[in-house]
Design a protein around this motif. Structure first.
Motif, PDB file in Angstrom:
ATOM      1  N   ASN A 118      16.698  20.839   5.405  1.00 49.11           N
ATOM      2  CA  ASN A 118      15.660  21.368   4.620  1.00 49.11           C
ATOM      3  C   ASN A 118      14.645  20.168   4.208  1.00 49.11           C
ATOM      4  O   ASN A 118      14.991  19.554   3.373  1.00 49.11           O
ATOM      5  CB  ASN A 118      16.666  21.954   3.507  1.00 49.11           C
ATOM      6  CG  ASN A 118      15.767  22.383   2.290  1.00 49.11           C
ATOM      7  OD1 ASN A 118      14.765  23.225   2.618  1.00 49.11           O
ATOM      8  ND2 ASN A 118      16.132  22.079   0.849  1.00 49.11           N
ATOM      9  N   PHE A 119      13.564  20.547   4.909  1.00 55.36           N
ATOM     10  CA  PHE A 119      12.435  19.476   4.730  1.00 55.36           C
ATOM     11  C   PHE A 119      11.108  19.899   4.283  1.00 55.36           C
ATOM     12  O   PHE A 119      10.804  20.906   4.459  1.00 55.36           O
ATOM     13  CB  PHE A 119      12.191  19.261   6.292  1.00 55.36           C
ATOM     14  CG  PHE A 119      11.325  17.918   6.305  1.00 55.36           C
ATOM     15  CD1 PHE A 119      11.982  16.683   6.323  1.00 55.36           C
ATOM     16  CD2 PHE A 119       9.718  18.035   6.672  1.00 55.36           C
ATOM     17  CE1 PHE A 119      11.075  15.545   6.250  1.00 55.36           C
ATOM     18  CE2 PHE A 119       9.266  16.884   6.854  1.00 55.36           C
ATOM     19  CZ  PHE A 119       9.740  15.645   6.691  1.00 55.36           C
ATOM     20  N   LEU A 121      12.881  14.193  13.661  1.00 51.60           N
ATOM     21  CA  LEU A 121      13.416  15.239  12.945  1.00 51.60           C
ATOM     22  C   LEU A 121      14.162  16.039  14.247  1.00 51.60           C
ATOM     23  O   LEU A 121      15.044  16.738  13.941  1.00 51.60           O
ATOM     24  CB  LEU A 121      12.397  16.259  12.431  1.00 51.60           C
ATOM     25  CG  LEU A 121      11.737  15.584  10.890  1.00 51.60           C
ATOM     26  CD1 LEU A 121      10.605  16.482  10.532  1.00 51.60           C
ATOM     27  CD2 LEU A 121      12.711  15.110   9.909  1.00 51.60           C
ATOM     28  N   ALA A 122      13.621  15.907  15.456  1.00 55.43           N
ATOM     29  CA  ALA A 122      14.036  16.812  16.506  1.00 55.43           C
ATOM     30  C   ALA A 122      15.506  16.223  16.736  1.00 55.43           C
ATOM     31  O   ALA A 122      16.296  16.903  17.463  1.00 55.43           O
ATOM     32  CB  ALA A 122      13.085  16.622  17.802  1.00 55.43           C
ATOM     33  N   ARG A 123      15.841  15.127  16.379  1.00 58.53           N
ATOM     34  CA  ARG A 123      17.263  14.594  16.387  1.00 58.53           C
ATOM     35  C   ARG A 123      18.357  15.412  16.151  1.00 58.53           C
ATOM     36  O   ARG A 123      19.560  15.427  16.215  1.00 58.53           O
ATOM     37  CB  ARG A 123      17.466  12.972  16.002  1.00 58.53           C
ATOM     38  CG  ARG A 123      16.620  12.100  16.896  1.00 58.53           C
ATOM     39  CD  ARG A 123      16.610  10.756  16.172  1.00 58.53           C
ATOM     40  NE  ARG A 123      16.277  10.532  14.878  1.00 58.53           N
ATOM     41  CZ  ARG A 123      16.593   9.445  13.954  1.00 58.53           C
ATOM     42  NH1 ARG A 123      17.277   8.786  14.313  1.00 58.53           N
ATOM     43  NH2 ARG A 123      16.121   9.656  12.598  1.00 58.53           N
ATOM     44  N   PHE A 124      17.838  16.076  15.136  1.00 62.85           N
ATOM     45  CA  PHE A 124      18.678  17.202  14.320  1.00 62.85           C
ATOM     46  C   PHE A 124      19.215  18.406  15.235  1.00 62.85           C
ATOM     47  O   PHE A 124      20.264  18.810  15.147  1.00 62.85           O
ATOM     48  CB  PHE A 124      18.223  17.765  13.210  1.00 62.85           C
ATOM     49  CG  PHE A 124      18.902  18.878  12.342  1.00 62.85           C
ATOM     50  CD1 PHE A 124      20.041  18.747  11.807  1.00 62.85           C
ATOM     51  CD2 PHE A 124      18.397  20.144  12.214  1.00 62.85           C
ATOM     52  CE1 PHE A 124      20.926  19.695  11.308  1.00 62.85           C
ATOM     53  CE2 PHE A 124      19.202  21.388  11.834  1.00 62.85           C
ATOM     54  CZ  PHE A 124      20.345  21.014  11.164  1.00 62.85           C
ATOM     55  N   VAL A 163      19.940  24.964  11.453  1.00 62.21           N
ATOM     56  CA  VAL A 163      18.387  25.373  11.141  1.00 62.21           C
ATOM     57  C   VAL A 163      17.641  24.365  10.528  1.00 62.21           C
ATOM     58  O   VAL A 163      17.820  23.654   9.487  1.00 62.21           O
ATOM     59  CB  VAL A 163      18.897  26.557   9.922  1.00 62.21           C
ATOM     60  CG1 VAL A 163      17.591  27.228   9.426  1.00 62.21           C
ATOM     61  CG2 VAL A 163      19.743  27.641  10.570  1.00 62.21           C
ATOM     62  N   PHE A 164      16.299  24.199  10.978  1.00 65.54           N
ATOM     63  CA  PHE A 164      15.241  23.551  10.294  1.00 65.54           C
ATOM     64  C   PHE A 164      14.501  24.410   9.608  1.00 65.54           C
ATOM     65  O   PHE A 164      13.806  25.252  10.154  1.00 65.54           O
ATOM     66  CB  PHE A 164      14.546  22.659  11.573  1.00 65.54           C
ATOM     67  CG  PHE A 164      13.273  22.003  11.109  1.00 65.54           C
ATOM     68  CD1 PHE A 164      13.776  20.725  10.226  1.00 65.54           C
ATOM     69  CD2 PHE A 164      12.109  22.351  11.346  1.00 65.54           C
ATOM     70  CE1 PHE A 164      12.550  19.824   9.898  1.00 65.54           C
ATOM     71  CE2 PHE A 164      11.080  21.624  10.816  1.00 65.54           C
ATOM     72  CZ  PHE A 164      11.331  20.423  10.186  1.00 65.54           C
ATOM     73  N   ASN A 213      18.792  10.886   6.799  1.00 66.50           N
ATOM     74  CA  ASN A 213      19.225  10.469   8.174  1.00 66.50           C
ATOM     75  C   ASN A 213      18.285  10.561   9.285  1.00 66.50           C
ATOM     76  O   ASN A 213      18.414   9.914  10.356  1.00 66.50           O
ATOM     77  CB  ASN A 213      20.278  11.222   8.408  1.00 66.50           C
ATOM     78  CG  ASN A 213      21.725  10.483   7.346  1.00 66.50           C
ATOM     79  OD1 ASN A 213      21.475   9.753   7.117  1.00 66.50           O
ATOM     80  ND2 ASN A 213      22.513  11.467   7.375  1.00 66.50           N
ATOM     81  N   TYR A 214      17.193  11.365   9.125  1.00 62.55           N
ATOM     82  CA  TYR A 214      16.181  11.809  10.302  1.00 62.55           C
ATOM     83  C   TYR A 214      14.982  11.402   9.935  1.00 62.55           C
ATOM     84  O   TYR A 214      13.998  11.563  10.996  1.00 62.55           O
ATOM     85  CB  TYR A 214      16.497  13.333  10.571  1.00 62.55           C
ATOM     86  CG  TYR A 214      17.749  13.912  10.977  1.00 62.55           C
ATOM     87  CD1 TYR A 214      18.107  13.824  12.125  1.00 62.55           C
ATOM     88  CD2 TYR A 214      18.611  14.279  10.106  1.00 62.55           C
ATOM     89  CE1 TYR A 214      19.219  14.204  12.515  1.00 62.55           C
ATOM     90  CE2 TYR A 214      19.762  14.668  10.141  1.00 62.55           C
ATOM     91  CZ  TYR A 214      20.172  14.662  11.635  1.00 62.55           C
ATOM     92  OH  TYR A 214      21.357  15.230  11.931  1.00 62.55           O
ATOM     93  N   LEU A 215      14.783  10.605   8.900  1.00 62.26           N
ATOM     94  CA  LEU A 215      13.538  10.068   8.576  1.00 62.26           C
ATOM     95  C   LEU A 215      13.427   8.549   8.885  1.00 62.26           C
ATOM     96  O   LEU A 215      12.398   8.048   9.091  1.00 62.26           O
ATOM     97  CB  LEU A 215      13.339  10.392   7.305  1.00 62.26           C
ATOM     98  CG  LEU A 215      12.437  11.916   6.837  1.00 62.26           C
ATOM     99  CD1 LEU A 215      11.974  11.785   5.506  1.00 62.26           C
ATOM    100  CD2 LEU A 215      11.323  11.959   7.688  1.00 62.26           C
ATOM    101  N   ASN A 216      14.549   7.783   8.543  1.00 64.53           N
ATOM    102  CA  ASN A 216      14.635   6.241   8.809  1.00 64.53           C
ATOM    103  C   ASN A 216      14.666   5.976  10.424  1.00 64.53           C
ATOM    104  O   ASN A 216      15.106   6.786  11.178  1.00 64.53           O
ATOM    105  CB  ASN A 216      15.790   5.764   8.114  1.00 64.53           C
ATOM    106  CG  ASN A 216      15.633   6.275   6.507  1.00 64.53           C
ATOM    107  OD1 ASN A 216      14.586   6.011   5.988  1.00 64.53           O
ATOM    108  ND2 ASN A 216      16.918   6.397   5.983  1.00 64.53           N
TER     109      ASN A 216
END
Length: 283
Positions: free
Chosen positions: A46-47, A81-84, A251-252, A280-283
């Protein structure tokens, strides 16, 4: 004929091997078979973001969506973010726009150099996250509902104009180290701050709750306007729940920060969704 002395040794070896095989088989039977367990809830990243193109929001962050450096920076964030690995993209457009949204997304997937007349965070960030992840589905869940941010300045406020004015003059006073409007912030830092839990809480206050300090002697003008913003976000959430999402979906969701904040509140109490840690996806 005498029996060779080595026969008993061979027999003992065979017997020992047989025992070992039986013990091994017994051990194998006792070991549990590990099976893949399907997720119990839909995984969600949820970004929150600021609007990178035109917006009717009362306060905006300056951003040139046509600047190549900005676009490159956005794409670097998209790579993280695509690593999600989302299977579904959700964005801040109304459901009626879905056919056009999906057509534009298909165009971008076939040619990532495609340009759009008025790009915003959907085309710049969500499309790129989806391209890098191989995501096929994209949906808009926004719901438009007008309300008056400035109602407190248009009435004879008999509740608490001091608190209202103090907050609106400096919303980040309590968390100055997270001020979104601080000069010189890089794009990654702005988005990190936008998604900080304290900023998400602040965005709900700034867009809705602070209006409960505005009202005439016997009226609830501010609270009624705040209720409209709650209603809008509840309807956005209802649009999300209309989608035929599966437990196995990832879901992004990319929305303006205040919508992200409300969705966080709703999903935290909903057993159908499980939000991952954005950082976890921004660092």
């Amino acid at each position: 004929m005498p029996i060779p002395k080595y026969i008993p040794l061979i027999a003992f070896s065979l017997l020992l091997g047989s025992c070992n095989n039986k013990q091994s088989a017994a051990k194998q039977k006792k070991e549990p078979i590990v099976e893949e367990v399907a997720p119990s809830a839909i995984q969600v990243l949820n970004f929150g973001t600021f609007h990178m193109g035109y917006t009717s929001d009362s306060k905006t962050i300056e951003f040139d969506e046509y600047d190549k450096k900005n676009v490159d920076s956005i794409h670097q964030i998209a790579k993280k973010l695509a690593r999600f690995k989302p299977t579904v993209l959700i964005v801040e457009t109304v459901p009626d726009y879905n056919p056009t949204l999906q057509k534009n997304y298909a165009t971008y997937l076939s040619d990532s150099t495609s340009t759009f007349e008025e790009p915003n965070e959907v085309e710049l960030l969500a499309f790129e996250v989806g391209r890098l992840s191989g995501t096929k589905e994209i949906w808009g869940i926004d719901h438009k509902l007008q309300y008056n941010y400035g109602i407190g300045f248009e009435i004879d406020n008999a509740i608490d104009s001091v608190t209202l004015n103090r907050f609106q003059s400096d919303p980040f006073a309590a968390i100055p180290n997270l001020n979104l409007f601080e000069s010189g912030l890089s794009l990654p830092e702005k988005l990190k701050r936008m998604n900080h839990p304290k900023v998400l809480d602040l965005l709900i206050t700034a867009n809705a709750d602070i209006l409960t300090y505005a009202g005439t002697e016997e009226g609830f003008e501010g609270a009624d306007e705040a209720a409209k913003y709650y209603q809008r976000n509840l309807r956005i959430y209802s649009n999300l729940n209309r989608l035929n999402l599966k437990k196995t979906d990832r879901v992004f969701i990319l929305m303006g920060g205040s919508h992200t904040a409300f969705l966080r509140e709703f999903m935290e109490r909903d057993e159908n969704y499980e939000m991952v840690d954005t950082f976890n996806y921004l660092n």
